[in-house]
Design a protein around this motif. Structure first.
Motif, short mmCIF file in Angstrom:
data_model
loop_
_atom_site.label_atom_id
_atom_site.label_comp_id
_atom_site.label_asym_id
_atom_site.label_seq_id
_atom_site.Cartn_x
_atom_site.Cartn_y
_atom_site.Cartn_z
N PRO A 198 0.83 -1.21 0.00
CA PRO A 198 0.00 0.00 0.00
C PRO A 198 0.87 1.26 0.00
O PRO A 198 2.01 1.25 0.45
N ILE A 199 0.29 2.33 -0.52
CA ILE A 199 0.97 3.62 -0.51
C ILE A 199 0.71 4.26 0.85
O ILE A 199 -0.44 4.35 1.29
N THR A 200 1.77 4.70 1.53
CA THR A 200 1.60 5.33 2.83
C THR A 200 2.19 6.74 2.80
O THR A 200 3.08 7.05 2.00
#
Length: 70
Positions: free
Chosen positions: A58-60
């Protein structure tokens, strides 16, 4: 450590798919497999490597551009 060899049905159960998916991976040579007579076995490490190679993280830490719109 010795690798465990799984049948197509065991790999399908492990991945949560039908047996058709691992068979397609084998036919397209997208996963390592071993032929033992007429039987096909897939090393457990090959399944782990396949899953790791196709895992999307996931993009954080990303801020949204649309915060003030709503």
């Amino acid at each position: 450590m010795r690798d465990r060899y799984l049948s197509v049905d065991q790999v399908a159960e492990l991945l949560g798919t039908t047996a058709r998916f691992p068979r397609r991976l084998i036919a397209e040579r997208r996963i390592t497999f071993v032929k033992v007579g007429r039987h096909v076995r897939i090393p457990e490490s090959a399944v782990d490597a396949f899953v790791a190679a196709h895992t999307v993280e996931p993009i954080t830490g990303r801020t949204s551009h649309l915060k003030g719109v709503a």
